[in-house]
Design a protein around this motif. Structure first.
Motif, short mmCIF file in Angstrom:
data_model
loop_
_atom_site.label_atom_id
_atom_site.label_comp_id
_atom_site.label_asym_id
_atom_site.label_seq_id
_atom_site.Cartn_x
_atom_site.Cartn_y
_atom_site.Cartn_z
N PRO A 1 31.27 21.19 47.58
CA PRO A 1 30.70 20.40 48.68
C PRO A 1 29.65 19.42 48.19
CG PRO A 1 29.81 22.62 48.69
CD PRO A 1 30.90 22.62 47.67
N THR A 2 29.19 18.58 49.08
CA THR A 2 28.18 17.58 48.77
C THR A 2 26.88 18.24 48.32
OG1 THR A 2 29.12 16.06 50.38
CG2 THR A 2 26.84 15.67 49.72
N GLY A 3 26.27 17.66 47.27
CA GLY A 3 24.92 18.06 46.88
C GLY A 3 24.80 19.29 46.02
N VAL A 4 25.90 19.74 45.38
CA VAL A 4 25.80 20.95 44.55
C VAL A 4 25.66 20.64 43.07
CG1 VAL A 4 26.98 22.46 46.18
CG2 VAL A 4 28.33 21.15 44.52
N GLY A 5 25.60 19.35 42.70
CA GLY A 5 25.32 18.99 41.31
C GLY A 5 26.46 18.37 40.55
N LYS A 6 27.55 18.02 41.23
CA LYS A 6 28.71 17.47 40.53
C LYS A 6 28.38 16.17 39.80
CE LYS A 6 31.31 17.15 44.19
NZ LYS A 6 30.34 17.60 45.22
N THR A 7 27.79 15.23 40.52
CA THR A 7 27.48 13.92 39.94
C THR A 7 26.41 14.04 38.86
OG1 THR A 7 28.09 12.80 41.99
CG2 THR A 7 26.72 11.58 40.44
N PHE A 8 25.42 14.88 39.10
CA PHE A 8 24.35 15.05 38.11
C PHE A 8 24.94 15.54 36.79
CE2 PHE A 8 20.65 16.28 35.92
CZ PHE A 8 19.52 15.82 36.59
N LEU A 9 25.86 16.51 36.84
CA LEU A 9 26.46 17.04 35.61
C LEU A 9 27.28 15.98 34.89
CD1 LEU A 9 27.50 20.59 36.84
CD2 LEU A 9 25.80 20.07 35.07
N SER B 1 49.63 18.38 39.63
CA SER B 1 50.14 19.14 38.48
C SER B 1 49.46 18.70 37.19
CB SER B 1 51.66 18.99 38.36
OG SER B 1 52.01 17.68 37.94
N ARG B 2 49.17 17.40 37.07
CA ARG B 2 48.44 16.90 35.89
C ARG B 2 47.02 17.48 35.89
NH1 ARG B 2 52.88 15.31 35.15
NH2 ARG B 2 53.58 13.42 34.10
N LEU B 3 46.39 17.50 37.05
CA LEU B 3 45.02 18.00 37.14
C LEU B 3 44.96 19.49 36.80
CD1 LEU B 3 43.77 16.22 40.40
CD2 LEU B 3 43.39 15.52 38.02
N ILE B 4 45.88 20.25 37.34
CA ILE B 4 45.87 21.70 37.12
C ILE B 4 46.19 22.04 35.67
CG2 ILE B 4 47.05 23.86 37.69
CD1 ILE B 4 47.41 22.73 40.54
N SER B 5 47.14 21.32 35.08
CA SER B 5 47.61 21.69 33.74
C SER B 5 46.78 21.08 32.61
CB SER B 5 49.07 21.26 33.56
OG SER B 5 49.21 19.84 33.66
N ARG B 6 46.15 19.95 32.86
CA ARG B 6 45.48 19.24 31.76
C ARG B 6 43.97 19.10 31.93
NH1 ARG B 6 49.21 16.14 28.97
NH2 ARG B 6 47.52 15.82 27.46
N TYR B 7 43.42 19.55 33.04
CA TYR B 7 41.99 19.45 33.30
C TYR B 7 41.37 20.85 33.37
CZ TYR B 7 42.02 14.45 34.50
OH TYR B 7 42.12 13.07 34.46
N THR B 8 40.13 20.94 32.92
CA THR B 8 39.35 22.15 33.16
C THR B 8 38.73 22.02 34.55
OG1 THR B 8 38.84 22.45 30.81
CG2 THR B 8 37.42 23.56 32.40
N VAL B 9 39.17 22.85 35.49
CA VAL B 9 38.69 22.78 36.86
C VAL B 9 37.43 23.63 36.99
CG1 VAL B 9 39.24 23.16 39.29
CG2 VAL B 9 41.04 22.45 37.69
N ILE B 10 36.34 23.00 37.44
CA ILE B 10 35.05 23.68 37.56
C ILE B 10 34.59 23.60 39.01
CG2 ILE B 10 32.67 23.80 36.76
CD1 ILE B 10 33.54 22.34 34.24
N PRO B 11 34.82 24.66 39.80
CA PRO B 11 34.31 24.66 41.17
C PRO B 11 32.81 24.93 41.18
CG PRO B 11 35.43 26.73 40.69
CD PRO B 11 35.60 25.86 39.47
N LEU B 12 32.08 24.21 41.99
CA LEU B 12 30.64 24.41 42.13
C LEU B 12 30.33 24.94 43.53
CD1 LEU B 12 29.13 21.26 40.34
CD2 LEU B 12 29.68 23.50 39.39
#
Length: 328
Positions: free
Chosen positions: A191-199, A305-316
């Protein structure tokens, strides 16, 4: 990502201006020495005369000319050194002085861009990145855990948000450390404001300081470039250049994916961008407020499918940090 021709030319003009400045300052120092030590000009003239005479003898086949010239010139230079020292000048006072001794202000050392050229290059790449000012205040050195909750354990994490963020920051640091080898990709969700852009800014700052090229664009700006590249024929050259920067930069940051107007054009352009960068081993970081199931609904299966297979998904997780800051 390469500089544009105009940017490259601007850097090389600056080197030319520096070389002119170097010669002018050397001439002033030489004139000063000649004024105080008149015999010094005679010694310089003798060195030039002997060098020309030696070259002529070498062309005529006299193999001893070079050896004799070196000996005679070494003696004359020793006399110059003694005279300079006696007059209170440094021994190298009449020599050319360079701002960069490695490349002698040419921009290239041993056939490769000098570190000083890279520094000049980064001034342009920083400006191109759109985040030069932001990363000065949002980086690993200013990152703080104090606004992340450490009072309750979230079942999905089996730890507190603060503890989890320590793990996330370590992932980000490893991403930077292994950037040249892994060419990794990250997808921050939450969600908004959890630090995604800062990281993402923390990562961008580290890589930009290592002379990697970074382009930051909000999703709206990204798709505006795509649209203008496709349909704006008046600014075709400029848009083609920016479009190519997006595909070629070492790190592309797409912020707030999902806030743009979604249609078949954005889906196809997003897939092309992601796929082209994966194929050329270029890294991408995407941040979005949407979880993976919503991204699948917004875009195509090919994109997710590209995102799931080739990206490290980091939920915040967590509360809006901006609200927590105001509350303190």
């Amino acid at each position: 990502m390469a500089l544009s021709n105009s940017q490259y030319d601007a850097i090389m003009r600056a080197y030319g201006q520096q070389q002119f400045k170097n010669r002018h300052e050397q001439e002033e120092r030489i004139a000063e020495v000649y004024g105080r030590i008149p015999v010094m000009k005679e010694l310089d003239d003798s060195i030039s005369t002997k060098a020309v005479a030696s070259a002529r003898r070498l062309l005529e086949g006299d193999q001893e000319a070079l050896k004799e010239m070196r000996s005679e010139i070494a003696d004359l230079r020793e006399q110059k050194s003694v005279l300079l020292k006696s007059a209170g000048f440094p021994a190298d006072y009449m020599e050319m002085k360079y701002r960069c001794s490695n490349c002698k202000d040419t921009g290239y050392a041993e056939g490769r861009k000098c570190h000083c050229f890279r520094q000049s290059e980064m001034k342009y790449l920083y400006a191109q990145s759109n985040i030069e000012g932001i990363v000065a205040v949002e980086n690993f050195s200013t990152f703080s855990y104090k606004y992340f909750d450490d009072t309750r354990v979230l079942p999905v994490l089996n730890r507190t948000v603060k503890q989890y963020m320590g793990q996330v920051v370590e992932i980000c640091r490893n991403f930077v450390e292994r950037f040249s080898k892994d060419h990794g990709n990250l997808l921050f969700t939450g969600p908004t404001g959890v630090g995604k852009t800062f990281l993402t800014n923390c990562i961008a700052k580290e890589l930009m300081d290592q002379y990697y090229s970074v382009i930051y664009l909000s999703a709206n700006d990204l798709f505006e470039v795509f649209s203008k590249n496709r349909f704006d024929y008046q600014n075709e050259e400029d848009m083609r250049g920016m479009y190519q920067y997006i595909l070629d930069c070492d790190l592309l940051i797409i912020d707030d994916l999902g806030t743009e107007l979604n249609n078949s054009f954005t889906s196809s352009e997003l897939f092309y961008c992601i796929n082209e960068r994966l194929n050329s081993s270029k890294s991408t970081i995407i941040s979005t407020n949407h979880p993976m199931n919503e991204l699948r609904d917004r875009y195509t299966e090919r994109v997710t499918s590209r995102l799931i297979s080739r990206y490290t998904v980091i939920p915040l997780y967590g509360d809006d940090i901006r609200i927590r800051k105001k509350a303190k």
